[in-house]
Design an enzyme around this catalytic site. Structure first.
Site, PDB file in Angstrom:
ATOM      1  CB  CYS A   1      10.872  -4.481  -3.650  1.00 10.61           C
ATOM      2  SG  CYS A   1      10.739  -4.761  -5.391  1.00 10.61           S
TER       3      CYS A   1
ATOM      4  N   GLY B   1       9.402  -6.508 -17.958  1.00  8.73           N
ATOM      5  CA  GLY B   1      10.051  -7.529 -18.786  1.00  8.73           C
ATOM      6  C   GLY B   1      10.657  -8.691 -18.009  1.00  8.73           C
TER       7      GLY B   1
ATOM      8  CB  THR C   1      18.524   7.454 -25.595  1.00  6.99           C
ATOM      9  OG1 THR C   1      18.949   8.792 -25.803  1.00  6.99           O
ATOM     10  CG2 THR C   1      18.937   6.588 -26.767  1.00  6.99           C
TER      11      THR C   1
ATOM     12  CD  GLN D   1       4.625 -11.144 -10.069  1.00  2.00           C
ATOM     13  OE1 GLN D   1       4.733 -12.208 -10.682  1.00  2.00           O
ATOM     14  NE2 GLN D   1       5.663 -10.559  -9.504  1.00  2.00           N
TER      15      GLN D   1
END
Ligand code: PLP
Length: 375
Positions: A322, A197, A234, A176
């Site tokens: 969440c 992000g 990847t 945060q």
């Protein structure tokens, strides 16, 4: 719609949205391929790493890209317990994000011992409690830089010093505070720090893990040699590129943006505190993120309040996104002020672009709904 839930997630920067189609059309190769069509993506990853490590003032090679802060937290915790089988004790606070708390609760079920340092009524930590909780068999201390529900800042530099003195690894959940608050990763002395992000106008599913040079780390995700063998799989090249570019955009004029967010938040709070009897700010008013306001509205249950706010075009929350599905009230406000206050408190988190006019408008809606519900 007025969106005041920016600690849950933020809108993607418009420049990224504009440039995304071209990026995806052009750069879809595999960065690990030997031919240039793929390998040129390595350059994009490394440029992005440079942008982010410059913003964070950390060494270039110390940042590992992950899928978000939760992954970084899980990786560090799993790594810490694998290091020395005789060290089965972890220290944290009772107001951490569920990514930390639930990972540690799982370990508790496996026989590890977890000490939860309690916060005071204003959400602050007593450093003596932190120091006294660290033991010879402690393998990790996990503390956040800023609380996602109240914005209250923890004294991470002091925590880092204590952990160093006691020889305990320190994981700082800096999800945060990135860009919203000065946080000197190296000065804090932390061994690990996690970032995400989507909290600062990047996309979801991308984040970073800082690993201090020399701090032992065992990868959680094994696979190819990506991220210098520290995180297989990847790379999420689009996410990496988008996060770095969004962060660069947000960082421009950041001091002014923080001041503006602070002004908007203060205007909002002033209106609420004078307009609703008994309303009070949850959390330390000084040591706090510039964008976060958690307010206790005595006599109003969260669930009805949030539904009516939504119907009136204002989006806020009663805690971490969440845990929205959980019937339990916020564990953070409960730890600070008890269950009743937790059932009657809302979080409003501003973006660094919310202006005072919007804040005034938001306060009018909140007061109208609050006064309606309190009758
Ligand atoms: N830590 C804190 C303090 C957060 O606020 C969040 C997200 O809400 C997380 C960790 C998890 O971040 P992510 O969504 O990147 O897994």
């Amino acid at each position: 719609m007025i969106y005041l839930d920016n600690n849950a997630t933020t809108s993607i920067a418009s420049k990224i949205i504009d440039e995304a189609p071209l990026f995806m059309k052009e750069y879809w190769g595999n960065p690990s391929s030997s031919y240039r069509f793929g390998s040129r993506l390595k350059g994009i990853i490394e440029d992005s790493r440079e942008t982010l490590t410059d913003l964070l003032c950390i060494p270039y090679e110390s940042l590992v890209f992950t899928s978000g802060a939760s992954e970084g937290i899980s990786a560090v915790i799993a790594s810490a317990v694998s290091k020395d089988k005789n060290k089965r004790h972890i220290v944290t606070s009772n107001v951490e994000h569920s990514a930390v708390l639930n990972s540690l609760k799982m370990l508790e079920n496996d026989g590890y011992e977890i000490s939860f340092v309690k916060v005071t009524e204003d959400g602050s930590l007593d450093l003596n409690d932190v120091e006294n909780s660290l033991r010879k068999d402690t393998c990790l201390a996990c503390f956040m830089s800023a609380n996602n529900e109240t914005g209250v800042l923890f004294p991470v530099n002091e925590i880092g010093r204590i952990c160093q003195k006691k020889g305990v690894s320190f994981l700082c959940d800096a999800t945060q505070s990135f860009l919203k608050q000065d946080f000197d990763v190296l000065k804090s002395g932390c061994d690990f720090a996690v970032f995400s992000g989507h909290k600062t106008h990047g996309p979801k599913g991308i984040g970073g893990l800082f690993i201090k040079k020399g701090s032992p780390f065992r990868p959680l995700i094994c696979g190819g040699h990506q991220e210098h063998n520290r995180r297989g799989g990847t790379e999420n090249v689009f996410g990496i590129w988008a996060w770095a570019n969004a962060a660069k955009i947000v960082s421009q004029g950041i001091m002014e943006k923080r001041k503006a967010a602070c002004r908007a938040r203060d205007t909002f709070e002033k209106r609420i505190l004078t307009g609703y009897q008994g309303a009070a700010i949850n959390g330390n008013k000084i040591q706090r993120l510039c964008n976060t306001s958690n307010i206790y509205f005595p006599g109003i249950e969260n669930s009805a309040f949030l539904i009516l706010l939504d119907q009136n075009g204002l989006l806020a929350s009663s805690g971490s996104a969440c845990l929205t599905d959980s019937p339990e009230p916020s564990h953070v406000i409960k730890a600070m002020k008890g269950a009743e206050a937790a059932n009657q408190s809302l979080r409003f988190s501003f973006s660094l672009q919310t202006n005072e006019k919007e804040a005034e408008e938001a306060a009018c809606i909140v007061l109208r709904v609050a006064n309606e519900l309190s009758f």
